[in-house]
Write an enzyme that holds these catalytic residues in place. Structure first.
Site, PDB file in Angstrom:
ATOM      1  N   LYS A  79     -14.821  46.946  43.596  1.00 37.60           N
ATOM      2  CA  LYS A  79     -14.255  47.148  44.930  1.00 37.60           C
ATOM      3  C   LYS A  79     -12.762  47.437  44.778  1.00 37.60           C
ATOM      4  O   LYS A  79     -12.087  46.830  43.931  1.00 37.60           O
ATOM      5  CB  LYS A  79     -14.468  45.875  45.771  1.00 37.60           C
ATOM      6  CG  LYS A  79     -13.959  45.975  47.195  1.00 37.60           C
ATOM      7  CD  LYS A  79     -14.248  44.689  47.976  1.00 37.60           C
ATOM      8  CE  LYS A  79     -13.862  44.795  49.438  1.00 37.60           C
ATOM      9  NZ  LYS A  79     -14.128  43.553  50.192  1.00 37.60           N
ATOM     10  N   SER A 154     -16.831  44.365  54.399  1.00 36.71           N
ATOM     11  CA  SER A 154     -15.927  45.396  53.949  1.00 36.71           C
ATOM     12  C   SER A 154     -16.278  45.974  52.570  1.00 36.71           C
ATOM     13  O   SER A 154     -15.801  47.049  52.242  1.00 36.71           O
ATOM     14  CB  SER A 154     -14.501  44.846  53.911  1.00 36.71           C
ATOM     15  OG  SER A 154     -14.385  43.816  52.953  1.00 36.71           O
ATOM     16  N   SER A 178     -18.004  39.707  53.677  1.00 33.12           N
ATOM     17  CA  SER A 178     -17.912  41.063  53.138  1.00 33.12           C
ATOM     18  C   SER A 178     -18.728  41.365  51.888  1.00 33.12           C
ATOM     19  O   SER A 178     -18.832  42.522  51.501  1.00 33.12           O
ATOM     20  CB  SER A 178     -16.453  41.420  52.866  1.00 33.12           C
ATOM     21  OG  SER A 178     -15.853  41.798  54.076  1.00 33.12           O
TER      22      SER A 178
HETATM   23  N1  GLN Z   1     -15.742  41.197  58.926  1.00 34.98           N
HETATM   24  C1  GLN Z   1     -14.825  40.165  58.608  1.00 34.98           C
HETATM   25  C2  GLN Z   1     -13.422  40.638  58.915  1.00 34.98           C
HETATM   26  O1  GLN Z   1     -13.291  41.682  59.397  1.00 34.98           O
HETATM   27  C3  GLN Z   1     -14.958  39.757  57.167  1.00 34.98           C
HETATM   28  C4  GLN Z   1     -14.298  40.668  56.205  1.00 34.98           C
HETATM   29  C5  GLN Z   1     -14.316  40.149  54.796  1.00 34.98           C
HETATM   30  O2  GLN Z   1     -15.096  39.277  54.455  1.00 34.98           O
HETATM   31  N2  GLN Z   1     -13.422  40.680  53.986  1.00 34.98           N
HETATM   32  O3  GLN Z   1     -12.466  39.989  58.689  1.00 34.98           O
END
Ligand code: GLN
Length: 512
Positions: A79, A154, A178
């Protein structure tokens, strides 16, 4: 390409038997990544990948099979929030366009030491903020099961790469879901370890008290191998757990309790179903897949019982106060001075900060910085930030209480399957507020994040759409702190009894 959808365990055998070389394997995946139509990757550097592959092939030939690391010679995509010396690291943001890190993230280094070959960097939401990958400043990623849909986020690019056979494994990070949510939506397996398990050194920080890195791959076994290499105490991360290193694959294939048998390996295991997770908030298709998966687990001997996580809904406001608060502080380092985008229109120091940040942060990141600064500001700190911290504690206590009655918690990952790009999840509670709907869809993953608990997603079924597509559904497992090895063994038993994780999308018609 013969091995495109093979799990790491199969690739291991192919390498060990000499059926394929490390270089050939890397070349095949590089070729798949080259013209991929899914927006999965942000950077590849074939020369670097092949150099690592040649080194690993050499090592493989010099090492007797029983002394090889299980990951030796296997490819991985990272990532783009893991800093890497060879590949640029952008975190999906324009503010870090072309940024070259002078060092590797600790987890990247550890996977490299275990022999993994880096294929490149995977797309993600900007600074890991989002649940769709549409907040990437470069391009959205597309779900290989239906390319008009989001892959989740994400860590969307990571999930897409694995699901579409562009890489056999990937790293991801999970701050509020994410790893688990894109894994669920793309039909792969991913685990967020206990907070502190994997070093945060070299992760582009989002919300430091929640950020945790973990593996995303085709099977629980693959994740266990990778986690064993990624985890471990790191003095460079002040919240790293000072725990001895572990083989997270050690319990795979073993009966899970004293009462268990070969036919019923889960006998004696108690799985808690939170009533708040099995509510009318989840779509009928997700509910149906979950119920069928629970039947499989019961068939393997597990007992299911209802548990209570009364503060589930409160995890939403708590998380969406705490995460932006920490983000607003973490992201203050992007000031156009030491690295990243610098505005050319600046006339003095203040306008340098202001213009650089305004020009290069995307709308979601700006929104969260504003929100985070607000909840931390004088006069609001107590009302919002401090209050959210108290709620966080209560959410964690709910889990502690639930684990007095069960060994693991089972539930959905996302209330719905992947939605259309540009759309928002169809949630009753947020019908006219699309942005809120994206936040609300995190409701089942935030609890484990706020509580620092290990949690994973594994494929457990499909929703068939009117358009003729199959959309993966993920089953979430949440465990007590430090119980990753047992949780992965549980998932492995499920995968031995089912074949959801072996399904691959038919994307022959997908265009770049
Ligand atoms: N969807 C959540 C956010 O927008 C989690 C994102 C994540 O785990 N990086 O913060």
């Amino acid at each position: 390409m013969e091995f495109r959808f093979s799990p790491l365990s199969e690739l291991r055998r192919a390498l060990d038997s000499g059926m394929v070389s490390v270089e050939e394997l890397a070349q095949d995946y590089l070729a798949a990544l080259k013209n991929e139509p899914f927006g999965a990757s942000l950077a590849v550097a074939p020369e670097l990948t092949l150099k690592q592959a040649r080194y690993c092939q050499n090592l493989l030939e010099k090492t007797p099979p029983d002394q090889r690391s299980p990951l030796l010679g296997l490819p991985v995509i990272h990532k783009d929030v893991f800093v890497t010396t060879g590949w640029p690291t952008t975190a999906g943001s324009k503010i870090l366009e072309n940024y070259q890190s002078p060092f590797n993230a600790q987890a990247v280094d550890q996977l490299e030491s275990a022999g993994m070959v880096c294929l490149g960097k995977a797309n993600c939401d900007e600074f890991a903020m989002g649940s769709t990958n549409e907040h990437s400043a470069y391009k959205p990623a597309r779900n290989p099961w239906d390319t008009r849909r989001i892959p989740g986020g994400s860590s969307g690019g990571s999930a897409v790469a694995v699901a579409a056979g562009l890489a056999p494994a990937a790293t991801g990070t999970d701050t509020g879901g994410s790893i688990r949510q894109p894994a669920a939506m793309c039909g792969i397996t991913g685990i967020k370890p206990t907070y502190g398990r994997v070093s945060r050194w070299g992760l582009v920080a989002y919300a430091s008290s929640l950020d945790q890195a973990g593996p995303m791959a085709r099977t629980a076994q693959d994740c266990a191998w990778m986690l064993s290499a990624m985890a471990g105490f790191d003095p460079k991360d002040s919240t790293s757990l000072n725990e001895p290193s572990e083989d997270f694959a050690r319990l795979l294939g073993k009966p899970m309790t004293d009462a268990a048998s070969t036919e019923q390996p889960l006998r004696g295991l108690r799985l808690g179903m939170p009533s708040q997770y099995f509510s009318n908030q989840i779509s009928p298709a997700v509910a149906k897949a979950l119920e069928a998966a629970l039947q499989v687990l019961r068939g393997l001997g597990a007992e299911t019982l209802e548990v209570d996580l009364p503060r589930t809904e409160l995890s939403l406001p708590a998380y969406y106060v705490i995460a932006p608060a920490e983000a607003s502080s973490n992201l203050s380092r992007f000031d156009g001075v030491r690295y990243g985008h610098r505005s050319e229109k600046a006339t003095d120091l203040e306008s340098l900060y202001c213009l650089s940040r305004t020009e290069a942060f995307g709308p979601e990141v700006r929104r969260r910085i504003l929100l985070g600064s607000y909840v931390l500001s004088h006069g609001y700190y107590d009302a919002y930030y401090l209050q959210a911290q108290k709620v966080r504690r209560l959410v964690a206590m709910d889990f502690d209480r639930a684990f007095e009655h069960c060994d693991f918690i089972v539930g959905p990952v996302s209330p719905v399957t992947a939605w259309r790009l540009g759309d928002s999840p169809a949630l009753e509670a947020a019908k006219d507020t699309p942005l809120l709907a994206e936040y609300l869809s995190d409701v089942f993953t935030l609890g484990a994040s706020l509580s620092g608990l290990p949690a994973m997603s594994m494929p457990c079924g499909f929703e068939s759409t009117a358009g003729g597509h199959r959309l993966p559904v993920g089953l979430q497992l949440i465990g007590p702190r430090f119980e990753e090895a047992k949780m992965l063994a549980l998932a492995d038993h499920f995968q031995l009894a089912t074949n959801f994780h072996e399904q691959t999308p038919d994307f022959s018609g997908a265009q770049s």
